[in-house]
Design a protein around this motif. Structure first.
Motif, PDB file in Angstrom:
ATOM      1  N   ASN A 201       0.909  -1.215   0.109  1.00  0.00           N
ATOM      2  CA  ASN A 201      -0.064   0.155  -0.240  1.00  0.00           C
ATOM      3  C   ASN A 201       0.861   0.879  -0.036  1.00  0.00           C
ATOM      4  O   ASN A 201       0.403   2.620  -0.674  1.00  0.00           O
ATOM      5  CB  ASN A 201      -0.475   0.264   1.548  1.00  0.00           C
ATOM      6  N   ALA A 202       2.120   1.531   0.747  1.00  0.00           N
ATOM      7  CA  ALA A 202       2.643   2.636   0.513  1.00  0.00           C
ATOM      8  C   ALA A 202       2.868   2.441  -0.426  1.00  0.00           C
ATOM      9  O   ALA A 202       3.589   3.776  -0.996  1.00  0.00           O
ATOM     10  CB  ALA A 202       4.432   1.921   1.724  1.00  0.00           C
ATOM     11  N   LEU A 203       3.874   1.351  -1.584  1.00  0.00           N
ATOM     12  CA  LEU A 203       4.445   2.019  -2.646  1.00  0.00           C
ATOM     13  C   LEU A 203       4.001   2.214  -3.510  1.00  0.00           C
ATOM     14  O   LEU A 203       3.704   3.200  -4.629  1.00  0.00           O
ATOM     15  CB  LEU A 203       5.013   0.846  -2.718  1.00  0.00           C
ATOM     16  N   LEU A 204       2.687   1.572  -3.609  1.00  0.00           N
ATOM     17  CA  LEU A 204       1.395   2.246  -4.256  1.00  0.00           C
ATOM     18  C   LEU A 204       0.755   3.502  -3.997  1.00  0.00           C
ATOM     19  O   LEU A 204      -0.126   4.090  -4.839  1.00  0.00           O
ATOM     20  CB  LEU A 204       0.254   0.766  -3.935  1.00  0.00           C
ATOM     21  N   GLY A 205       0.435   4.324  -2.409  1.00  0.00           N
ATOM     22  CA  GLY A 205       0.627   5.417  -2.653  1.00  0.00           C
ATOM     23  C   GLY A 205      -0.805   5.580  -1.899  1.00  0.00           C
ATOM     24  O   GLY A 205      -1.494   6.582  -2.151  1.00  0.00           O
ATOM     25  N   GLU A 206      -2.053   3.662  -2.241  1.00  0.00           N
ATOM     26  CA  GLU A 206      -2.861   4.117  -1.725  1.00  0.00           C
ATOM     27  C   GLU A 206      -3.019   2.499  -1.106  1.00  0.00           C
ATOM     28  O   GLU A 206      -2.543   1.688  -1.005  1.00  0.00           O
ATOM     29  CB  GLU A 206      -4.072   3.715  -2.791  1.00  0.00           C
ATOM     30  N   ASP A 207      -4.532   3.226  -0.510  1.00  0.00           N
ATOM     31  CA  ASP A 207      -5.101   1.397   0.413  1.00  0.00           C
ATOM     32  C   ASP A 207      -5.235   0.400  -0.295  1.00  0.00           C
ATOM     33  O   ASP A 207      -6.476   0.312  -0.199  1.00  0.00           O
ATOM     34  CB  ASP A 207      -5.655   1.804   1.185  1.00  0.00           C
ATOM     35  N   ARG A 208      -4.892  -0.353  -0.518  1.00  0.00           N
ATOM     36  CA  ARG A 208      -5.067  -1.521  -2.278  1.00  0.00           C
ATOM     37  C   ARG A 208      -5.202  -2.509  -1.825  1.00  0.00           C
ATOM     38  O   ARG A 208      -6.022  -3.345  -2.166  1.00  0.00           O
ATOM     39  CB  ARG A 208      -3.914  -1.507  -3.813  1.00  0.00           C
ATOM     40  N   MET A 209      -4.095  -2.792  -0.418  1.00  0.00           N
ATOM     41  CA  MET A 209      -4.960  -4.385   0.483  1.00  0.00           C
ATOM     42  C   MET A 209      -5.537  -4.035   1.917  1.00  0.00           C
ATOM     43  O   MET A 209      -5.094  -3.206   2.312  1.00  0.00           O
ATOM     44  CB  MET A 209      -3.362  -4.666   0.395  1.00  0.00           C
ATOM     45  N   ILE A 210      -6.383  -4.947   2.487  1.00  0.00           N
ATOM     46  CA  ILE A 210      -6.826  -5.237   3.584  1.00  0.00           C
ATOM     47  C   ILE A 210      -5.638  -4.943   4.009  1.00  0.00           C
ATOM     48  O   ILE A 210      -4.786  -6.732   4.423  1.00  0.00           O
ATOM     49  CB  ILE A 210      -7.632  -6.094   3.589  1.00  0.00           C
ATOM     50  N   THR A 211      -5.702  -4.235   5.248  1.00  0.00           N
ATOM     51  CA  THR A 211      -4.049  -5.167   6.677  1.00  0.00           C
ATOM     52  C   THR A 211      -5.498  -4.620   7.769  1.00  0.00           C
ATOM     53  O   THR A 211      -6.389  -4.031   7.898  1.00  0.00           O
ATOM     54  CB  THR A 211      -2.948  -3.384   6.261  1.00  0.00           C
ATOM     55  N   GLY A 212      -4.974  -4.817   8.878  1.00  0.00           N
ATOM     56  CA  GLY A 212      -4.683  -4.944  10.070  1.00  0.00           C
ATOM     57  C   GLY A 212      -4.099  -5.736  11.015  1.00  0.00           C
ATOM     58  O   GLY A 212      -3.034  -6.701  10.451  1.00  0.00           O
ATOM     59  N   VAL A 331      23.985  -8.980   0.321  1.00  0.00           N
ATOM     60  CA  VAL A 331      22.894  -8.848  -0.303  1.00  0.00           C
ATOM     61  C   VAL A 331      22.330  -7.317   0.355  1.00  0.00           C
ATOM     62  O   VAL A 331      22.941  -7.532   1.537  1.00  0.00           O
ATOM     63  CB  VAL A 331      22.108 -10.283   0.604  1.00  0.00           C
ATOM     64  N   PRO A 332      21.274  -6.772  -0.488  1.00  0.00           N
ATOM     65  CA  PRO A 332      21.412  -5.086   0.033  1.00  0.00           C
ATOM     66  C   PRO A 332      20.618  -5.517   1.524  1.00  0.00           C
ATOM     67  O   PRO A 332      19.228  -6.727   1.648  1.00  0.00           O
ATOM     68  CB  PRO A 332      20.280  -5.191  -0.655  1.00  0.00           C
ATOM     69  N   LEU A 333      20.707  -5.143   2.457  1.00  0.00           N
ATOM     70  CA  LEU A 333      19.737  -4.752   3.979  1.00  0.00           C
ATOM     71  C   LEU A 333      18.937  -3.527   3.936  1.00  0.00           C
ATOM     72  O   LEU A 333      19.877  -2.507   4.171  1.00  0.00           O
ATOM     73  CB  LEU A 333      20.062  -5.067   4.979  1.00  0.00           C
ATOM     74  N   VAL A 334      17.838  -3.165   3.861  1.00  0.00           N
ATOM     75  CA  VAL A 334      16.945  -2.187   4.149  1.00  0.00           C
ATOM     76  C   VAL A 334      16.137  -1.805   4.774  1.00  0.00           C
ATOM     77  O   VAL A 334      14.876  -2.033   4.964  1.00  0.00           O
ATOM     78  CB  VAL A 334      16.683  -1.165   2.180  1.00  0.00           C
ATOM     79  N   PRO A 335      16.499  -0.520   6.251  1.00  0.00           N
ATOM     80  CA  PRO A 335      14.959  -0.941   6.596  1.00  0.00           C
ATOM     81  C   PRO A 335      14.290   0.324   6.608  1.00  0.00           C
ATOM     82  O   PRO A 335      14.431   1.382   5.652  1.00  0.00           O
ATOM     83  CB  PRO A 335      15.929  -0.015   7.879  1.00  0.00           C
ATOM     84  N   VAL A 336      13.010  -0.208   6.406  1.00  0.00           N
ATOM     85  CA  VAL A 336      11.877   0.613   6.513  1.00  0.00           C
ATOM     86  C   VAL A 336      10.996   0.854   7.048  1.00  0.00           C
ATOM     87  O   VAL A 336      11.117  -0.577   8.666  1.00  0.00           O
ATOM     88  CB  VAL A 336      10.877  -0.061   4.693  1.00  0.00           C
ATOM     89  N   SER A 337      10.378   1.707   7.059  1.00  0.00           N
ATOM     90  CA  SER A 337       8.615   1.675   7.696  1.00  0.00           C
ATOM     91  C   SER A 337       7.433   1.720   7.376  1.00  0.00           C
ATOM     92  O   SER A 337       7.033   2.931   6.567  1.00  0.00           O
ATOM     93  CB  SER A 337       8.673   3.108   8.599  1.00  0.00           C
ATOM     94  N   ALA A 338       6.876   0.641   6.958  1.00  0.00           N
ATOM     95  CA  ALA A 338       5.653   0.023   5.886  1.00  0.00           C
ATOM     96  C   ALA A 338       4.635   1.663   6.075  1.00  0.00           C
ATOM     97  O   ALA A 338       3.810   1.897   5.127  1.00  0.00           O
ATOM     98  CB  ALA A 338       5.411  -0.864   5.572  1.00  0.00           C
ATOM     99  N   SER A 339       4.009   1.308   7.394  1.00  0.00           N
ATOM    100  CA  SER A 339       3.255   2.391   8.258  1.00  0.00           C
ATOM    101  C   SER A 339       3.053   3.529   8.039  1.00  0.00           C
ATOM    102  O   SER A 339       2.197   4.362   7.653  1.00  0.00           O
ATOM    103  CB  SER A 339       3.082   1.402   9.359  1.00  0.00           C
ATOM    104  N   ARG A 340       4.671   4.371   7.841  1.00  0.00           N
ATOM    105  CA  ARG A 340       5.301   5.846   8.011  1.00  0.00           C
ATOM    106  C   ARG A 340       5.125   6.267   6.531  1.00  0.00           C
ATOM    107  O   ARG A 340       6.111   6.678   6.383  1.00  0.00           O
ATOM    108  CB  ARG A 340       5.935   6.363   8.807  1.00  0.00           C
ATOM    109  N   GLY A 341       5.562   5.075   5.560  1.00  0.00           N
ATOM    110  CA  GLY A 341       6.593   4.987   4.147  1.00  0.00           C
ATOM    111  C   GLY A 341       8.030   5.730   4.502  1.00  0.00           C
ATOM    112  O   GLY A 341       8.547   6.279   3.497  1.00  0.00           O
TER     113      GLY A 341
END
Length: 452
Positions: A201-212, A331-341
């Motif tokens: 959803n963060a990559l798409l910029g919209e709530d395309r997938m159900i989350t919870g 191998v690349p290791l990348v920190p992300v915050s999916a909830s905050r983008g």
């Protein structure tokens, strides 16, 4: 109109198994008994953005005029004449046969686009047959195992390129090359509740997938288009993968199977792990599956906004990944915050970087100069008093980079020396984090007689 593709080959090379795999259903009978398929069978599939009609055919074999086998061959030849393109399937374990060579000749002369498929490549016993397939003059073979689903992603890419050519949208790209018109196939995988759908959803910029907060919300593998910095991407959100012993419900078994197929069809896979409980056994098993399938791998550490002392923690995690996944050093290791983008740009930079390396081809001359230097630094050990001679090296395939070394006694070369060569290629040619394959083949330099 769909693009019609005929699946052609000798009896029992796996044509019907491949037909079932590509159409996604068990429409064709499959058995070890040769000649089970007699009539042409058609099935429709969606491959990329193309509608494709696949035609399963009887095995091609020499036969007396008027016999059943001859009539079956005539049906297969009619399918070739009617089709827009041909998948020519050979058995890599059995190797090249005179029948393969006999029927490859008219297919070459037909002028139709041809994809050479080396089936049954799930093991080293298939190596010799795979490389012999080049002698058919049908181009570079695509190594697959139709039964186990290995290499199907590369075959899909080759079929997409053929469909583009038939539709007049581009030139035929050899298997393993990138076509600008094709989207990069990217899968997001991980344990349940790691945040995969939130990341999509963060990559798409919209709530395309159900989350919870509940684990296991996503059941099906969902493919959605994404454009990132002018690059088209087909993004796959998958169900969480747990240990087999913990999967009991049929629905979850189907979801897990769907997720594994997404890995096999992908070109780059992001394994998403939880920063609070990183590198659980299941995380490592998923990453190992990605590597064994030969896909490009990026590890994303989610929920990074909850981590304190970020720099020291990141350094610790990178040391851990080097220790736990030595087969993909760097191998690349990348920190992300999916909830905050957070961290999305760096994540996608890593994806594109791995994708570029996964497609890289190295010059044969540079490889052989490197091999000479590697042998001078560390010669192969003598076995039973005889030195193993490594004579020549080449790269027949990318996606992932695959190398062949011709040597005197390949079965005697120690595994430690194979690792020495793989690590040397990775370091010398700047290929961190990409699965590398090194095959050994008995023989002399195949180009020695052509030199000078």
């Amino acid at each position: 109109m769909p693009v019609e593709i005929a699946i052609i080959g000798r009896p029992n090379v796996g044509k019907s198994t491949l037909f079932n795999r590509l159409t996604g259903r068990r429409a064709a009978l499959v058995d070890a008994t040769p000649g089970l398929t007699r009539d042409r069978r058609e099935g429709d599939a969606e491959i990329g953005r193309h509608a494709v009609r696949l035609i399963d055919t009887a095995g091609l074999e020499e036969a007396e005029a008027g016999s059943l086998s001859a009539r079956m061959r005539e049906q297969s030849e009619a399918a070739i004449a009617h089709a827009d393109a041909v998948l020519f399937v050979m058995d890599a374990r059995a190797g090249l046969t005179p029948v393969d060579e006999r029927f490859a000749a008219p297919i070459r002369k037909s002028g139709k686009p041809v994809i050479l498929v080396a089936n049954k490549c799930e093991g080293r016993a298939s190596d010799a047959g795979f490389y012999d397939a080049y002698a058919l003059g049908l181009g570079e073979p695509v190594a697959i195992s139709a039964e186990h689903g290995e290499g199907i992603g590369d075959l899909i890419a080759a079929i997409e390129a053929v469909c583009d050519q038939v539709a007049g949208e581009g030139e035929l790209a050899p298997p393993g090359t990138d076509a600008a018109s094709r989207p990069l196939r990217l899968a997001i995988v991980g344990r349940p509740n790691a945040g995969k759908s939130t990341l999509v959803n963060a990559l798409l910029g919209e709530d395309r997938m159900i989350t919870g907060p509940e684990a296991g919300i996503t059941r099906d593998t969902i493919a959605v288009p994404l454009k990132w910095n002018e690059q088209d991407i087909l993004l796959h959100d998958t169900a969480g993968l747990r240990r087999k012993s913990r999967i009991h419900e049929r629905a979850e078994k189907l979801s897990a199977s769907d997720a594994i197929n997404a890995i096999r069809f992908a070109e780059v896979v992001v394994v998403l792990i939880d920063a609070e409980i990183p590198f659980e056994k299941q995380d490592l098993q998923i990453a190992d599956l990605v590597v064994s399938e030969g896909r490009g791998l990026v590890i994303a550490v989610n929920k990074w906004d909850l981590v304190e002392e970020k720099q020291s923690r990141l350094a610790e995690l990178r040391r851990e990944v080097e220790r736990l996944l030595p087969q993909v050093k760097g191998v690349p290791l990348v920190p992300v915050s999916a909830s905050r983008g957070g961290g999305l740009d760096k994540l996608m930079q890593a994806v594109f970087g791995i994708y570029a390396m996964w497609n890289r081809r190295l010059p044969t001359a540079a490889l052989n100069r490197w091999l000479e230097e590697a042998l001078e630094r560390h010669t192969p050990p003598a076995v039973t008093g005889k030195r193993i001679k490594l004579r020549y090296m080449t790269q027949p395939n990318a996606r992932p980079p695959t190398f062949v070394v011709f040597c005197s006694r390949p079965e005697k070369l120690p595994e430690a020396y194979r690792r020495y060569l793989i690590n040397g290629i990775r370091d010398s040619f700047d290929l961190p984090g990409v699965p590398l394959r090194l095959n050994l083949r008995k023989g002399k330099n195949p180009y020695a007689d052509k030199e000078g």
